[in-house]
Design an enzyme around this catalytic site. Structure first.
Site, short mmCIF file in Angstrom:
data_model
loop_
_atom_site.label_atom_id
_atom_site.label_comp_id
_atom_site.label_asym_id
_atom_site.label_seq_id
_atom_site.Cartn_x
_atom_site.Cartn_y
_atom_site.Cartn_z
N ASP A 38 40.54 34.68 31.27
CA ASP A 38 40.31 35.17 29.91
C ASP A 38 40.80 36.60 29.76
O ASP A 38 40.41 37.49 30.53
CB ASP A 38 38.82 35.12 29.56
CG ASP A 38 38.25 33.71 29.65
OD1 ASP A 38 38.90 32.79 29.17
OD2 ASP A 38 37.14 33.56 30.21
N ASP A 79 42.10 42.10 33.68
CA ASP A 79 42.06 42.92 32.47
C ASP A 79 40.83 43.79 32.34
O ASP A 79 40.74 44.57 31.40
CB ASP A 79 42.18 42.02 31.23
CG ASP A 79 40.90 41.21 30.99
OD1 ASP A 79 40.43 40.56 31.95
OD2 ASP A 79 40.38 41.23 29.86
N ASP A 92 43.01 36.67 36.94
CA ASP A 92 41.90 36.41 36.04
C ASP A 92 42.41 35.46 34.96
O ASP A 92 43.63 35.26 34.82
CB ASP A 92 41.42 37.75 35.45
CG ASP A 92 40.34 37.57 34.41
OD1 ASP A 92 39.35 36.86 34.70
OD2 ASP A 92 40.49 38.12 33.31
#
Length: 225
Positions: free
Chosen positions: A15, A175, A13
């Site tokens: 961000d 995240d 991922d």
């Protein structure tokens, strides 16, 4: 079996995993909101809106300031946000500690690296270039690369196909719950970082392993393998 043999492809991922993009996302959103006569949003609120793609981000931001965008308004407003955000100067300090060194070591060890983000692909590729990370990645999927974004597994499968691996040869690193759901849907194990934008308790994410620092990733991969 070595870590490379077990997991030839590692997919990340963007961000909240590789970069702390929330301050710039908030800056772009707030410039748009102010231009539309809305109030600015605090960074803590923006943190809770990141991860579902630009359209949903803009929709939530306007809703939080008391304005409900119609479907006809949302597309153009999202394009305006993306133009503002894409024009912001890039600061390499947004890269989380240990990311460059760890990705470089994994790349040099022979792993193929992919990016799977709900950010638009064009902006993601430009940002990788401006951050000096582009040479590390072999494939990129953005939120507009396939019909459905994460949490659907489609963008992850898109990257895996381009990296030439099946479910048994890849790991997802993210995240938030979208990353975990996409990985589960693709049949891929998932490592979650503890410092990103999870929007829920870390223990509830359902990741196979949670790491506190990005530099802990090689150890987590060894444990998974």
């Amino acid at each position: 079996m070595s870590i490379l043999e077990r997991f030839p492809a590692l997919i990340f991922d963007f961000d909240g995993t590789l970069i702390d993009s929330a301050p710039d996302i908030a800056l772009g959103l707030n410039r748009l909101l102010v231009a539309e006569g809305r109030r600015e949003l605090p960074l803590s609120d923006v943190h809770q809106m990141i991860g579902d793609g630009a359209g949903r981000l803009v929709e939530q931001a306007f809703a939080a300031t008391g304005a409900a965008l119609t479907p006809a308004e949302l597309g153009p407003m999202t394009e305006r946000y993306l133009a503002i955000y894409g024009a912001l100067p890039v600061d390499r300090s947004c890269i989380y500690p240990g990311v460059v060194e760890t990705l470089t070591a994994l790349k040099n060890a022979g792993h193929r690296l992919g990016l799977c983000t709900n950010k638009p692909a064009g902006i993601s590729v430009d940002l990788l270039r401006d951050l000096g990370l582009d040479a590390l990645f072999d494939a990129v999927a953005g939120g507009d690369s396939v019909a459905r974004k994460k949490p659907h597994p489609d963008p992850l499968l898109f990257v895996m196909e381009r990296l030439g691996v099946g479910a048994g040869g890849a790991v997802m690193v993210g995240d938030n719950a979208n990353d975990v759901a996409a990985a589960r849907g693709a049949g891929v194990p998932v490592v979650a970082v503890a410092y990103g934008y999870p929007r829920m308790a870390l223990a509830d994410l359902g990741a196979d392993i949670i790491i506190d620092r990005f530099a802990d990733l090689p150890g987590a991969l060894a444990r998974l393998g």
